[in-house]
Scaffold this active site. Structure first.
Site: not given
Length: 312
Positions: A113, A262, A291
């Site tokens: 991320d 995701d 994710h």
């Protein structure tokens, strides 16, 4: 800030370590043999902390030194009120820890991320200290042609950013994220994608929510999406990456492990962006993960990282 001795029912058994070298109380984990030059650094993103990597730290640290920092405003790190929480500040904090405090070299960066932009920002400043890069459901901004277009398309297309843009437009973004202690589990499950909802136990919720006890403790979790959906026109302009540093990083071994469910960073944009930067690097698609492969497929992710470390 989560207390240093909190283990969340034994699911987080790692001793807390702290530094104030960057001007705030930053927490990190440092496990495994110290007499080796190689260090594996696991870098989290939004809205998580080092707890995200809990299934990987123990096994990896039997062979490698494993360092897991908590960004300012997350986990067991402090949330100072006088900081901007812009990406460059997080890059500086990571640089201070890895270079000034720990003096690590031969670093394998494992990035997730917002850990991708932060980790790459650090790597561009110190390419000589980087041995490998593992990306998982993140992007690596190296200033290459086509990257900005892919990210703009993701911003318009992903469930997370559609919600964030709409919430900002109606004035509720800070309210929702400022109550992350109550909303963080829903945001992770519904807007970023977790494919194994059975893992969401009361202990799991508490581990991800406990930092966010007040609006003042939510500055970090608010600021990350704001930088994309409501950029500050007065923020310092980004400095173009040094082409020699970019070339040095692109020559490193790299791997992308992508959770294909995701809904925040969509694989149809993330994979081309990675392949443009590392055309010969492996891309492993995890069809059953969202994710957070660290939550949905921790054993598979661990095996892939371990194999990558042993074969590059």
């Amino acid at each position: 800030m989560i207390p240093g001795d909190e283990t969340f029912g034994g699911t987080w058994p790692y001793p807390a370590r702290y530094t104030e070298a960057a001007g705030f109380r930053q927490h990190y984990v440092d496990e495994g043999p110290r007499d080796r030059g190689h260090a594996v650094v696991l870098v989290h993103g939004e809205p998580t902390w080092g707890y995200l990597w809990r299934h990987l730290i123990g096994p990896l640290s039997r062979t490698y030194r494993v360092v897991v920092p908590d960004h300012m405003g997350f986990g067991k790190s402090a949330t100072p009120a006088d900081r901007s929480y812009l990406a460059d500040e997080h890059i500086h904090n990571l640089e201070t820890l890895l270079v000034d405090v720990l003096d690590l070299d031969r670093i394998t960066l494992v990035l997730h991320d917002w850990g991708g932009p932060i980790g790459v920002g650090f790597a561009l400043r110190h390419p000589e200290r980087i041995a490998r890069i593992v990306a998982t459901n993140t992007v690596l901004p190296l200033g290459l042609s086509g990257y900005d277009e892919l990210m703009a398309a993701n911003l318009a297309d992903s469930a997370w950013f559609q919600w964030a843009c709409a919430a900002h437009a109606e004035g509720s973004l800070e309210e929702v994220l400022g109550n992350a202690g109550h909303t963080v589990a829903h945001l992770m499950l519904a807007l970023q994608g977790i494919t194994r909802p059975e893992i969401i136990t009361p202990t799991w919720i508490r581990a991800y929510a406990d930092h966010f006890t007040s609006r003042g403790e939510c500055l970090g979790v608010i600021r990350f999406p704001q930088q994309l959906v409501a950029p500050d026109p007065d923020a310092p302009a980004s400095v173009a990456a040094d082409p020699s540093a970019v070339a040095a990083l692109r020559a490193k071994p790299a791997m992308l492990v992508e959770g294909m469910c995701d809904t925040a960073l969509l694989p149809r944009y993330v994979i081309p962006a990675f392949r443009a930067a590392f055309p010969d690097a492996p891309v492993i698609e995890l069809p059953g993960a969202g994710h957070f492969p660290q939550e949905d497929a921790p054993d598979t992710l661990l095996a892939l990282i371990d194999l990558f470390l042993k074969t590059t």
